[in-house]
Design a protein around this motif. Structure first.
Motif, PDB file in Angstrom:
ATOM      1  N   UNK A   1       0.864  -1.185   0.000  1.00 61.72           N
ATOM      2  CA  UNK A   1       0.000   0.000   0.000  1.00 61.72           C
ATOM      3  C   UNK A   1       0.900   1.234   0.000  1.00 61.72           C
ATOM      4  N   UNK A   2       0.538   2.247  -0.788  1.00 63.80           N
ATOM      5  CA  UNK A   2       1.422   3.414  -0.925  1.00 63.80           C
ATOM      6  C   UNK A   2       0.691   4.720  -0.646  1.00 63.80           C
TER       7      UNK A   2
ATOM      8  N   UNK B   1       4.897   5.611  -4.211  1.00 65.82           N
ATOM      9  CA  UNK B   1       4.346   4.826  -5.319  1.00 65.82           C
ATOM     10  C   UNK B   1       5.494   4.297  -6.190  1.00 65.82           C
ATOM     11  N   UNK B   2       6.454   5.161  -6.499  1.00 64.50           N
ATOM     12  CA  UNK B   2       7.590   4.749  -7.336  1.00 64.50           C
ATOM     13  C   UNK B   2       8.460   3.726  -6.594  1.00 64.50           C
TER      14      UNK B   2
ATOM     15  N   UNK C   1       1.047  -7.403  -5.249  1.00 63.75           N
ATOM     16  CA  UNK C   1       0.065  -6.453  -5.774  1.00 63.75           C
ATOM     17  C   UNK C   1       0.314  -5.094  -5.144  1.00 63.75           C
ATOM     18  N   UNK C   2      -0.094  -4.048  -5.860  1.00 67.34           N
ATOM     19  CA  UNK C   2      -0.038  -2.708  -5.278  1.00 67.34           C
ATOM     20  C   UNK C   2      -1.235  -1.903  -5.790  1.00 67.34           C
ATOM     21  N   UNK C   3      -1.363  -0.689  -5.316  1.00 68.71           N
ATOM     22  CA  UNK C   3      -2.488   0.137  -5.754  1.00 68.71           C
ATOM     23  C   UNK C   3      -2.283   0.580  -7.198  1.00 68.71           C
ATOM     24  N   UNK C   4      -3.338   0.485  -8.008  1.00 70.50           N
ATOM     25  CA  UNK C   4      -3.219   1.002  -9.375  1.00 70.50           C
ATOM     26  C   UNK C   4      -4.416   1.886  -9.692  1.00 70.50           C
ATOM     27  N   UNK C   5      -5.120   2.322  -8.613  1.00 71.59           N
ATOM     28  CA  UNK C   5      -6.310   3.137  -8.856  1.00 71.59           C
ATOM     29  C   UNK C   5      -6.244   4.491  -8.151  1.00 71.59           C
TER      30      UNK C   5
ATOM     31  N   UNK D   1      -6.179   5.012  -4.920  1.00 69.25           N
ATOM     32  CA  UNK D   1      -7.148   4.943  -3.814  1.00 69.25           C
ATOM     33  C   UNK D   1      -6.542   5.397  -2.487  1.00 69.25           C
ATOM     34  N   UNK D   2      -7.417   5.681  -1.527  1.00 71.09           N
ATOM     35  CA  UNK D   2      -6.967   6.038  -0.180  1.00 71.09           C
ATOM     36  C   UNK D   2      -6.332   4.817   0.486  1.00 71.09           C
ATOM     37  N   UNK D   3      -5.583   5.076   1.557  1.00 71.23           N
ATOM     38  CA  UNK D   3      -4.925   3.973   2.260  1.00 71.23           C
ATOM     39  C   UNK D   3      -5.957   2.957   2.749  1.00 71.23           C
ATOM     40  N   UNK D   4      -7.095   3.470   3.224  1.00 74.30           N
ATOM     41  CA  UNK D   4      -8.131   2.590   3.755  1.00 74.30           C
ATOM     42  C   UNK D   4      -8.654   1.656   2.652  1.00 74.30           C
ATOM     43  N   UNK D   5      -8.935   2.228   1.473  1.00 71.21           N
ATOM     44  CA  UNK D   5      -9.446   1.325   0.428  1.00 71.21           C
ATOM     45  C   UNK D   5      -8.354   0.426  -0.121  1.00 71.21           C
ATOM     46  N   UNK D   6      -7.090   0.861  -0.067  1.00 72.52           N
ATOM     47  CA  UNK D   6      -6.013  -0.055  -0.479  1.00 72.52           C
ATOM     48  C   UNK D   6      -5.985  -1.269   0.462  1.00 72.52           C
ATOM     49  N   UNK D   7      -6.164  -1.021   1.762  1.00 74.97           N
ATOM     50  CA  UNK D   7      -6.130  -2.127   2.718  1.00 74.97           C
ATOM     51  C   UNK D   7      -7.346  -3.039   2.536  1.00 74.97           C
ATOM     52  N   UNK D   8      -8.485  -2.417   2.149  1.00 72.42           N
ATOM     53  CA  UNK D   8      -9.682  -3.234   1.869  1.00 72.42           C
ATOM     54  C   UNK D   8      -9.411  -4.162   0.686  1.00 72.42           C
TER      55      UNK D   8
END
Ligand code: HAM
Length: 419
Positions: free
Chosen positions: A328-329, A335-336, A353-357, A359-366
């Protein structure tokens, strides 16, 4: 309006593909132990190949083939099974001359225009194996041993092996006569199909599912009682070898296969768990087939299993795969850095996997939760400055500090065990 698929032709969705990969990989591993090599043959062949091998009076050739004229005016057919194509290739490439014994396996789609229902489809998939060049009953037993070990490796105790012998061109005609005489006395009780087939394929009456035919054929003469000495001996030897290797089987003297090329040993793996579709795998010896297709007198034996039917039997087992790590970033620099870390870990074979949208930290953890990632790590400016972060084991929330280096993280997630 959106376009849908064709009835009886199914998509294999990601939720099921893990199970199919397990079936295919298990088969490849087991086949390798017995010395089989893969052959891939086309899905389309000249129609004549199937008429000449499977037989003009079988249900497959009479009713079930997907046959069409191509633009050049040739009659072509989507293969309804694999044996005919493999034997065509064996002859065409003279594989029998390269080695006296050929052990080949194949997997792929087959096509039969049957009425679709559970376990029966118009495009279905077979995994099959064929041995050519050996008439010895030891080979029959070896193929049966391999099939039974394959199902053991699948973790299935169902289906059960049933065997029969269909004799050879020397003894089958007399048996056929005895059967025709028996059926002639019970004409009225037989269904229209069985009556029609008496002149062409009377054995099919033993396999007919119409209740009247089942009753009328009780006590019908059995091929095993009419075998010539050679076939009788061959069949006894097959059973001796199976017993010696402790392969469980039972005798089914009423077993008739739906393809005409069989001689001597035939077999089916049957189950009561799939409704009307009881055969999960089937096969047998076909000593005259290669010659019938214009090749030399090379005997053969093989089998094929229905992948959909094996998948149905294995159905409730989970083959779900989950990511090893979710990064999560927070912020562009993280991110880089996260992307670089992800690439390094992926190079080592981890699923990351990492965030590609954005999103907020909370939704990344979801999302990490939804993917059932085994571990997660959060990267922000603080972590980047410190060069370290906190690795979290998702199953129990256990946390451990780690340096932000692929090697350290790799060691931590390898030691953490599968959840
Ligand atoms: P088969 O009995 O016609 O034999 O088919 C083998 C297996 O394919 C069946 O036991 C079943 O599991 C599966 N199967 C057949 N039709 C369907 C369908 N419409 N939908 C789903 N599964 C199906 C052969 O094809 C021979 N070539 C086997 C063989 C190989 N004999 C010697 N070597």
């Amino acid at each position: 309006m959106s376009i849908t698929g064709i009835k009886g032709f199914n998509d294999l969705l990601p939720a099921e593909s893990g199970l199919w990969q397990f079936i295919e990989q298990t088969a490849r591993q087991v086949f390798a132990r017995y010395g089989f090599n893969e052959i891939r043959v086309p899905i389309v062949e000249k129609t004549e190949l199937f008429c000449r091998s499977i037989g003009d009076t079988t249900d497959i050739v009479e009713k079930e083939m997907y046959t069409f004229m191509d633009k050049g005016g040739s009659s072509l057919t989507l293969r309804p099974e694999g044996t005919a194509s493999v034997m065509r290739a064996l002859i065409e490439h003279k594989l029998y001359a390269l080695d006296s014994i050929n052990k080949l396996y194949y997997m792929g789609p087959m096509f039969r225009h049957e009425r679709p229902q559970k376990g029966r489809y118009r495009q279905f998939h077979q995994i099959g194996a064929e041995v050519t060049g050996a008439a010895d009953p030891l080979i029959d037993a070896q193929v049966l041993l391999m099939v039974s070990r394959l199902f053991q490796e699948f973790g299935l105790t169902e289906p059960r092996l049933q065997i029969n012998s269909l004799g050879c061109p020397a003894c089958r005609p007399a048996y056929r006569q005895a059967l025709v005489a028996f059926l002639a006395e019970r004409q009225e009780a037989l269904c229209e199909d069985c009556r029609r087939r008496q002149g062409t394929n009377p054995l099919r009456a033993l396999d007919c599912k119409v209740p009247g035919c089942i009753e009328a054929t009780q006590g019908a003469p059995a091929m095993v009682e009419h075998l010539c000495n050679e076939c009788d001996q061959h069949f006894s030897m097959v059973q001796n070898y199976l017993t010696a290797a402790e392969v469980l089987f039972s005798l089914n003297p009423r077993m008739v296969r739906g393809l005409d090329y069989y001689t001597r040993t035939t077999f089916e793996l049957v189950t009561g768990l799939l409704g009307a579709q009881s055969a999960v795998a089937a096969g047998g010896r076909y000593d005259g087939l290669v010659e019938q297709l214009g090749g030399p007198a090379v005997p053969g034996i093989g089998f094929a299993l229905g992948v959909e039917r094996v998948a149905l039997l294995l159905g409730d087992r989970s083959f779900e795969k989950t990511p090893d790590l979710f990064i999560a970033v927070m912020g562009d620099a993280a991110r880089t850095a996260g992307f670089r870390l992800m690439a390094a870990l992926q190079d080592q074979g981890f699923w990351v996997e990492t965030d590609c949208e954005g999103k907020s930290l909370k939704s990344q953890m979801r999302r990490a939760d939804k993917l059932k990632s085994r571990y997660s790590i959060v990267l922000g400016d603080t972590e980047l400055v410190a060069g370290s972060g906190t690795l979290k084991r998702m199953a129990d929330g256990n946390q451990q500090p780690v340096h932000l280096e692929a090697a350290t993280i790799a060691a931590a997630i390898t030691g953490g065990g599968q959840t």
